[in-house]
Design a protein around this motif. Sequence first.
Motif, PDB file in Angstrom:
ATOM      1  N   GLN A   1      -8.485   1.813   1.131  1.00 18.76           N
ATOM      2  CA  GLN A   1      -7.343   2.756   1.661  1.00 18.76           C
ATOM      3  C   GLN A   1      -7.161   3.762   0.528  1.00 18.76           C
ATOM      4  O   GLN A   1      -6.455   3.241  -0.409  1.00 18.76           O
ATOM      5  CB  GLN A   1      -6.173   1.956   2.112  1.00 18.76           C
ATOM      6  CG  GLN A   1      -6.538   1.090   3.334  1.00 18.76           C
ATOM      7  CD  GLN A   1      -5.071   0.094   3.679  1.00 18.76           C
ATOM      8  OE1 GLN A   1      -4.728  -0.595   3.025  1.00 18.76           O
ATOM      9  NE2 GLN A   1      -4.567   0.666   4.625  1.00 18.76           N
TER      10      GLN A   1
ATOM     11  N   GLN B   1      -5.253   6.756  -1.200  1.00 15.49           N
ATOM     12  CA  GLN B   1      -3.917   7.154  -1.516  1.00 15.49           C
ATOM     13  C   GLN B   1      -3.991   8.829  -2.063  1.00 15.49           C
ATOM     14  O   GLN B   1      -3.617   8.915  -3.159  1.00 15.49           O
ATOM     15  CB  GLN B   1      -2.988   6.406  -2.373  1.00 15.49           C
ATOM     16  CG  GLN B   1      -3.063   5.014  -1.867  1.00 15.49           C
ATOM     17  CD  GLN B   1      -2.438   4.669  -0.350  1.00 15.49           C
ATOM     18  OE1 GLN B   1      -1.390   5.728  -0.253  1.00 15.49           O
ATOM     19  NE2 GLN B   1      -2.451   3.651   0.248  1.00 15.49           N
TER      20      GLN B   1
ATOM     21  N   ARG C   1     -17.961   3.915   6.450  1.00 13.14           N
ATOM     22  CA  ARG C   1     -16.994   4.812   6.897  1.00 13.14           C
ATOM     23  C   ARG C   1     -17.260   5.999   7.863  1.00 13.14           C
ATOM     24  O   ARG C   1     -16.560   6.941   7.442  1.00 13.14           O
ATOM     25  CB  ARG C   1     -16.284   5.231   5.454  1.00 13.14           C
ATOM     26  CG  ARG C   1     -15.908   3.952   4.414  1.00 13.14           C
ATOM     27  CD  ARG C   1     -15.319   4.479   3.240  1.00 13.14           C
ATOM     28  NE  ARG C   1     -13.898   5.145   3.221  1.00 13.14           N
ATOM     29  CZ  ARG C   1     -12.882   4.695   3.338  1.00 13.14           C
ATOM     30  NH1 ARG C   1     -12.854   3.287   2.972  1.00 13.14           N
ATOM     31  NH2 ARG C   1     -11.775   5.353   3.261  1.00 13.14           N
TER      32      ARG C   1
ATOM     33  N   ASN D   1       0.851  -1.126  -0.079  1.00 14.01           N
ATOM     34  CA  ASN D   1       0.032   0.030  -0.065  1.00 14.01           C
ATOM     35  C   ASN D   1       0.604   1.127  -0.031  1.00 14.01           C
ATOM     36  O   ASN D   1       1.833   1.367   0.788  1.00 14.01           O
ATOM     37  CB  ASN D   1      -0.789   0.160   1.253  1.00 14.01           C
ATOM     38  CG  ASN D   1      -1.986  -1.086   1.211  1.00 14.01           C
ATOM     39  OD1 ASN D   1      -1.989  -1.953   0.340  1.00 14.01           O
ATOM     40  ND2 ASN D   1      -2.898  -1.090   2.141  1.00 14.01           N
TER      41      ASN D   1
ATOM     42  N   ARG E   1     -12.993  -0.962   4.435  1.00 16.62           N
ATOM     43  CA  ARG E   1     -11.210  -1.220   3.961  1.00 16.62           C
ATOM     44  C   ARG E   1     -10.847  -0.519   2.937  1.00 16.62           C
ATOM     45  O   ARG E   1      -9.554  -0.637   3.048  1.00 16.62           O
ATOM     46  CB  ARG E   1     -11.155  -2.800   3.869  1.00 16.62           C
ATOM     47  CG  ARG E   1     -11.972  -3.828   5.035  1.00 16.62           C
ATOM     48  CD  ARG E   1     -11.205  -4.950   4.763  1.00 16.62           C
ATOM     49  NE  ARG E   1     -11.579  -5.621   3.624  1.00 16.62           N
ATOM     50  CZ  ARG E   1     -12.612  -6.349   3.403  1.00 16.62           C
ATOM     51  NH1 ARG E   1     -13.689  -6.537   4.305  1.00 16.62           N
ATOM     52  NH2 ARG E   1     -13.134  -7.032   2.135  1.00 16.62           N
TER      53      ARG E   1
END
Length: 321
Positions: A305, A307, A263, A83, A303
């Motif tokens: 993620q 960036q 979320r 990641n 979950r």
Amino acid sequence: MNDTEQLIKDALGKLAERTPHPGPTLNALRRKRKRQRNNVFLIATAGMAAVAVLIFTGLIASDRYTPPNHNDAAAALMPTNVNGQSFELKYAPHWLPDGFVENYRSVGPEVTRVWVPVSAKDRNPMEQTGDPRVTLRKLKKLPDGLDQWQEVTVRGLKAWQKSSQGQSAGLTTEVVWQAQDALSVTLRGVTDASEAALRVADSVRADSNLSFLPPFWLDGKAAADVWGSSPYDWSARWAGEKFGVTVSTRQPAKTEGALATVRGQKGTVVNDSAVVVRDSSGFWITVEGAPGARDSLVEAANRVQLQIVPSPDTIWIGKGL
């Protein structure tokens, strides 16, 4: 002045008369210091020259062509990024037909970049048909059956070219060749596609500084496909066995449904097979899967993620060369 003081004065005077003039001694000392400075200067100059030779030798060596190494081919073709790490794009064309801009990138076992006319940049090139486009791919290996292709050359390397009628006007031409990696250039929808495809292929250069950071990860896997019309208008897609995830700057066509907390935000369950939420970052997250799998879709959305700090790597979207 008593007799003792007079005797001391006379002795010091005689000693001074016998002492040589300091001038020659001082001059000798000055010459010694000068020689020492010269020696230090010569040593430093020699050291700098040696470093320069090493640097120059390294630059020459780094510019030399490195033949393909089959032992590390698997690692080069299948990225093992964790990641937050960028993927190497490694190759870029330095000539394109006028008015073409990049609007799609895909990373994985193969790396793909697509350029389209400005008028077509709003459409996902993997879904739309008929529009002109230039595609550069780093392949896992050269295709089979090259004996049926026309043999050509790309920058002095053996290459193969094939033209056929595709979905766009005119011919679609593909050129493949083996550089440090197996490469492919496909061009369609332009006049003299065969000649233009070879010109694009001839302009392709390797660049170790070219990299790409996908906008999000899920379960250790990066979003494979990213497309858009500008750095501020884009979508990214992640595909798994049980569900698919899209992160986008655009609101999905369907957002109405049963309320759900996703979320930490108010999201919705659409048609019992998708979860949609606008993340606190402002981006829309959609998770699609099998009907009735609401809980697993919500968990998948949680979950994701992103960036995107300080900003997503999308500055390339909508830009030409």
